[in-house]
Structure formats: C-alpha cells, structure tokens
Write a protein that holds these residues in place. Structure first.
Motif, PDB file in Angstrom:
ATOM      1  N   VAL A  92       0.851  -1.204   0.000  1.00  0.00           N
ATOM      2  CA  VAL A  92       0.000   0.000   0.000  1.00  0.00           C
ATOM      3  C   VAL A  92       0.884   1.250   0.000  1.00  0.00           C
ATOM      4  CG1 VAL A  92      -1.694   1.323   1.364  1.00  0.00           C
ATOM      5  CG2 VAL A  92      -1.960  -1.153   1.103  1.00  0.00           C
ATOM      6  N   GLU A  93       1.946   1.203   0.801  1.00  0.00           N
ATOM      7  CA  GLU A  93       2.894   2.328   0.863  1.00  0.00           C
ATOM      8  C   GLU A  93       3.502   2.581  -0.525  1.00  0.00           C
ATOM      9  OE1 GLU A  93       4.078   5.264   2.756  1.00  0.00           O
ATOM     10  OE2 GLU A  93       3.439   3.762   4.194  1.00  0.00           O
ATOM     11  N   ASN A  94       3.916   1.510  -1.176  1.00  0.00           N
ATOM     12  CA  ASN A  94       4.556   1.660  -2.490  1.00  0.00           C
ATOM     13  C   ASN A  94       3.578   2.197  -3.534  1.00  0.00           C
ATOM     14  OD1 ASN A  94       6.970   0.721  -1.501  1.00  0.00           O
ATOM     15  ND2 ASN A  94       6.613  -1.387  -2.106  1.00  0.00           N
ATOM     16  N   ILE A  95       2.333   1.707  -3.493  1.00  0.00           N
ATOM     17  CA  ILE A  95       1.328   2.171  -4.460  1.00  0.00           C
ATOM     18  C   ILE A  95       1.075   3.668  -4.273  1.00  0.00           C
ATOM     19  CG2 ILE A  95      -1.160   2.063  -4.982  1.00  0.00           C
ATOM     20  CD1 ILE A  95      -0.945  -1.003  -4.396  1.00  0.00           C
ATOM     21  N   ASN A  96       1.073   4.095  -3.007  1.00  0.00           N
ATOM     22  CA  ASN A  96       0.740   5.492  -2.734  1.00  0.00           C
ATOM     23  C   ASN A  96       1.930   6.440  -2.817  1.00  0.00           C
ATOM     24  OD1 ASN A  96      -2.229   5.951  -1.876  1.00  0.00           O
ATOM     25  ND2 ASN A  96      -1.659   3.925  -1.133  1.00  0.00           N
ATOM     26  N   HIS A  97       3.105   5.898  -2.985  1.00  0.00           N
ATOM     27  CA  HIS A  97       4.288   6.771  -3.108  1.00  0.00           C
ATOM     28  C   HIS A  97       5.129   6.343  -4.282  1.00  0.00           C
ATOM     29  CE1 HIS A  97       3.062   7.355   1.112  1.00  0.00           C
ATOM     30  NE2 HIS A  97       3.293   8.605   0.785  1.00  0.00           N
ATOM     31  N   ARG A  98       4.467   6.392  -5.475  1.00  0.00           N
ATOM     32  CA  ARG A  98       5.253   6.158  -6.694  1.00  0.00           C
ATOM     33  C   ARG A  98       6.003   7.453  -6.909  1.00  0.00           C
ATOM     34  NH1 ARG A  98       0.019   3.826  -8.881  1.00  0.00           N
ATOM     35  NH2 ARG A  98       0.206   1.610  -8.395  1.00  0.00           N
ATOM     36  N   LYS A  99       7.192   7.492  -6.374  1.00  0.00           N
ATOM     37  CA  LYS A  99       7.906   8.762  -6.225  1.00  0.00           C
ATOM     38  C   LYS A  99       8.703   9.116  -7.470  1.00  0.00           C
ATOM     39  CE  LYS A  99      12.161   6.922  -5.212  1.00  0.00           C
ATOM     40  NZ  LYS A  99      13.258   7.643  -5.731  1.00  0.00           N
ATOM     41  N   SER A 100       9.086  10.400  -7.555  1.00  0.00           N
ATOM     42  CA  SER A 100      10.028  10.807  -8.589  1.00  0.00           C
ATOM     43  C   SER A 100      11.357  10.148  -8.246  1.00  0.00           C
ATOM     44  CB  SER A 100      10.185  12.319  -8.582  1.00  0.00           C
ATOM     45  OG  SER A 100      10.972  12.707  -7.488  1.00  0.00           O
ATOM     46  N   SER A 101      12.254  10.082  -9.211  1.00  0.00           N
ATOM     47  CA  SER A 101      13.469   9.303  -8.982  1.00  0.00           C
ATOM     48  C   SER A 101      14.351   9.863  -7.864  1.00  0.00           C
ATOM     49  CB  SER A 101      14.267   9.197 -10.270  1.00  0.00           C
ATOM     50  OG  SER A 101      14.496  10.494 -10.713  1.00  0.00           O
ATOM     51  N   VAL A 102      14.225  11.151  -7.559  1.00  0.00           N
ATOM     52  CA  VAL A 102      15.139  11.716  -6.552  1.00  0.00           C
ATOM     53  C   VAL A 102      14.547  11.835  -5.147  1.00  0.00           C
ATOM     54  CG1 VAL A 102      16.727  12.975  -8.045  1.00  0.00           C
ATOM     55  CG2 VAL A 102      14.566  14.020  -7.407  1.00  0.00           C
ATOM     56  N   ALA A 103      13.221  11.835  -5.030  1.00  0.00           N
ATOM     57  CA  ALA A 103      12.633  12.021  -3.694  1.00  0.00           C
ATOM     58  C   ALA A 103      12.977  10.836  -2.800  1.00  0.00           C
ATOM     59  CB  ALA A 103      11.119  12.174  -3.799  1.00  0.00           C
ATOM     60  N   THR A 104      13.050  11.100  -1.484  1.00  0.00           N
ATOM     61  CA  THR A 104      13.325  10.024  -0.523  1.00  0.00           C
ATOM     62  C   THR A 104      12.195   9.003  -0.567  1.00  0.00           C
ATOM     63  OG1 THR A 104      14.591  11.473   0.911  1.00  0.00           O
ATOM     64  CG2 THR A 104      13.602   9.550   1.956  1.00  0.00           C
ATOM     65  N   GLU A 105      12.557   7.737  -0.586  1.00  0.00           N
ATOM     66  CA  GLU A 105      11.544   6.692  -0.625  1.00  0.00           C
ATOM     67  C   GLU A 105      10.833   6.596   0.717  1.00  0.00           C
ATOM     68  OE1 GLU A 105      12.035   3.228  -3.385  1.00  0.00           O
ATOM     69  OE2 GLU A 105      14.082   3.457  -2.633  1.00  0.00           O
ATOM     70  N   ALA A 106       9.524   6.363   0.627  1.00  0.00           N
ATOM     71  CA  ALA A 106       8.714   6.192   1.845  1.00  0.00           C
ATOM     72  C   ALA A 106       8.765   4.732   2.268  1.00  0.00           C
ATOM     73  CB  ALA A 106       7.274   6.594   1.559  1.00  0.00           C
ATOM     74  N   THR A 107       8.539   4.505   3.554  1.00  0.00           N
ATOM     75  CA  THR A 107       8.344   3.135   4.015  1.00  0.00           C
ATOM     76  C   THR A 107       7.396   3.140   5.211  1.00  0.00           C
ATOM     77  OG1 THR A 107       9.431   1.028   4.378  1.00  0.00           O
ATOM     78  CG2 THR A 107      10.433   2.910   5.471  1.00  0.00           C
ATOM     79  N   VAL A 108       7.072   1.961   5.746  1.00  0.00           N
ATOM     80  CA  VAL A 108       5.945   1.841   6.678  1.00  0.00           C
ATOM     81  C   VAL A 108       6.096   2.711   7.937  1.00  0.00           C
ATOM     82  CG1 VAL A 108       5.389  -0.495   5.911  1.00  0.00           C
ATOM     83  CG2 VAL A 108       6.933  -0.198   7.849  1.00  0.00           C
ATOM     84  N   LEU A 109       4.965   3.162   8.464  1.00  0.00           N
ATOM     85  CA  LEU A 109       4.950   3.972   9.700  1.00  0.00           C
ATOM     86  C   LEU A 109       5.251   3.100  10.921  1.00  0.00           C
ATOM     87  CD1 LEU A 109       4.119   6.758  11.042  1.00  0.00           C
ATOM     88  CD2 LEU A 109       1.833   5.776  11.269  1.00  0.00           C
ATOM     89  N   GLY A 110       4.642   1.918  10.972  1.00  0.00           N
ATOM     90  CA  GLY A 110       4.835   1.036  12.132  1.00  0.00           C
ATOM     91  C   GLY A 110       3.980   1.479  13.310  1.00  0.00           C
ATOM     92  N   PRO A 111       3.890   0.632  14.345  1.00  0.00           N
ATOM     93  CA  PRO A 111       2.973   0.896  15.457  1.00  0.00           C
ATOM     94  C   PRO A 111       3.559   1.749  16.577  1.00  0.00           C
ATOM     95  CG  PRO A 111       3.913  -1.280  15.693  1.00  0.00           C
ATOM     96  CD  PRO A 111       4.505  -0.703  14.437  1.00  0.00           C
TER      97      PRO A 111
END
Ligand code: BEZ
Ligand code: FE
Length: 301
Positions: A92-111
């Motif tokens: 879900v994180e990857n689908i919602n953050h199809r980022k530009s090539s230079v932006a920092t990649e997102a990853t899970v928030l966690g509990p």
C-alpha cells in the motif's frame, strides 16, 4: 428502509455463487465501495476455489481472524501487524508513493509512532539513558531540485541499543526516550545525538506471532531510525534509515527495506570534532538527506 435483496437463483453452485455474491452489491451507492467489494469477492472466491479448504480449516481461519481482532486495543493493532507481515502495508505504501526518482523513498509507519513526541532543540540527545557509545545524526531536508527547506519539521523515533521503544519498557525507559520533534534551521539542516539502534522483533505475543512460528519465519526488523519530514508546499515523507551493518536487512519481517535508505553509521575517532559536538571520543556518525516532492497545490503537505 432496506435496499433490494440480492436476486440469487436457488441453484447456485461452486461457479455461479461468485457472480451472485458480486451482484448482491450492485445497488451500493458509493461506486468506489462497489468496485472494491466486487474485486474483493472475486479474488477471495478464487483463493477459496484454489485452496478447497475443509470446514475445519475454514474454522481455523475464522478463529485466527477473531483472535487477531481480540488482540487489538488502544495501543495494540494486531490487524495492522498482520497486514505488515503479509507485505500488504508495504505494498500500500509503495502504491501510494510512486515517487520521482530523486525524492526520498517512503516506508511503513509502524505501530510505535507517537503523536505527542517531545519537542527538542537542534543538537539535543533523544536518548535519555545513554548506556553506550553516542551517535550523532545529522540531516538536511531539501526539495527535489536541491533547494534547502528552512524550518521543515522532523519527527524522529527509534528503538534503543537493546531493541526496545520507550513504550515497550515503561518501567525502565523514560517516556519520550528515543523520540523527538525537531525544526530544521535556515539551511534545512538538523542534528541530534542518540544511540545506534538495535534490530528487534515485532510483537510476537499474539496470533501474528503464532503465524510466524507456524511458518518458520523470524520476527526481526533490521536496525533503523524512523523519520517523518514535513515542509511547507511539499508532500510529507514517512521513512526510515537502516543501519548498514544490521542483520536482517535482506529478510525484514515487514518487507520495508529499500536499498536507498541503507545508511552508513561510521565510527569516528576525532577528538576535535567530538568536542565540537560535545561528544566523547570516539563516536558514531550517520547523515541523512530527506528529499521532498513539492505538493501540487502548495501549502504544508
Ligand atoms: C516498526 O518499525 O516500528 C514496526 C513496523 C511494522 C511492524 C512492527 C514494528
Ligand atoms: Fe521501528
């Protein structure tokens, strides 16, 4: 007032029951809900058709989901943990953050994120126990074109050198240990001191833990520090940096590692620099660049 009842024929069989179940939702007013339910029913039926579960197996599945719900409370979300270990949170994180090539990649928030983290000054320590070698973390928040973002916000949280978040050991760790809210300076820079976090197991005292045990999977996450960076006119990013030397980088229990986020934590033996930062020598240093994408409408986030 109820809507129209599904018009199912009396003789539904293994094949026709799927379309009947899909059709039962045809009067759903919200088109998105209707589409999602139709996809969900088709895929769930396809899975059941492929698995051909016995009634006992179906009961085991129902019991598992029931136990998952029963494990949830205000501070424990076992369904999110289930989503994490199935790779769904990461997807879900990857689908919602199809980022530009230079932006920092997102990853899970966690509990373990807290909304009431302590506000701290640049250079402060987020570790209030300080049992081991100190670690200096420096960072910069910039836009995709490299422009620094003065006054950007950085929310940081991490496990300690033994692999515990403050909320997991309330008798030992002060509340707010390993956490801090920082505001970047005029150059978009920030810094804090801490300890190098340890890898740690996700909570295993519930149904998700039993699932991992039954499938010979380990529960560990590689060592990491969480960040949420926010800046005016930019899309916030929720991400981690991973300690390059950590075990489990290639088998994170929640599938959240991205190679672009793996960061060197260098050991520095430099008394001059250590004194500059008010640290004992030697110390460890890690640097993070958080690159944010402009938001279309401007404004914070
Ligand atoms: C975490 O990194 O804090 C985390 C993420 C997913 C599940 C459990 C813990
Ligand atoms: Fe974590």
């Amino acid at each position: 007032m109820h809507g129209t009842a599904p018009s199912a024929s009396a003789d539904l069989d293994e094949t026709t029951v799927t379309e009947a179940a899909v059709a039962s939702f045809r009067d759903t007013p919200d088109p998105r809900l209707r589409a999602c339910l139709s996809i969900l029913v088709r895929h769930l039926h396809a899975a059941v058709r492929e698995m051909e579960p016995t009634l006992e197996e179906w009961e085991v599945a129902v019991d598992f989901l029931t136990a998952t719900g029963q494990k949830c409370d205000d501070t424990r979300q076992e369904f999110v943990l289930l989503s994490d270990v199935l790779g769904i949170s990461s997807l879900v994180e990857n689908i919602n953050h199809r980022k530009s090539s230079v932006a920092t990649e997102a990853t899970v928030l966690g509990p373990f994120h807290m909304t009431d983290s302590p506000e701290r000054e640049l250079g402060d320590s987020i570790d209030e126990v300080g049992k081991t070698e100190p670690c200096l973390v420096t960072g910069r928040i910039v836009s995709v074109d490299g422009t620094p973002l003065p006054g950007a916000g950085v929310d940081v949280w991490q496990a300690d050198e033994d692999g515990y978040y403050d909320v997991q050991r309330p008798d030992v760790l002060p509340p707010g240990n390993g956490r801090g809210l920082f505001t970047a300076d005029g150059e978009g820079s920030f810094s804090f001191t801490t300890v190098v976090p340890s890898y740690y197991p996700i909570p295993t005292d519930g149904p998700v833990g039993r699932l991992l045990l039954a499938t010979n999977r380990h529960p560990y996450r590689p060592a990491h520090i969480h960040f949420i960076a926010t800046a005016n006119g930019h899309i916030p990013v929720t991400t981690h940096i991973f300690v390059a030397e950590s075990p489990y980088l290639d088998s994170d229990a929640v599938f959240a590692v991205k190679s672009s986020l793996i960061t060197d934590f260098h050991r520095l033996d430099d008394p001059g620099k250590a004194a500059e930062h008010g640290l004992p020598n030697p110390y460890v240093h890690a640097h993070v660049e958080l690159v944010l994408e402009p938001s279309r409408g401007g404004g914070r986030g």
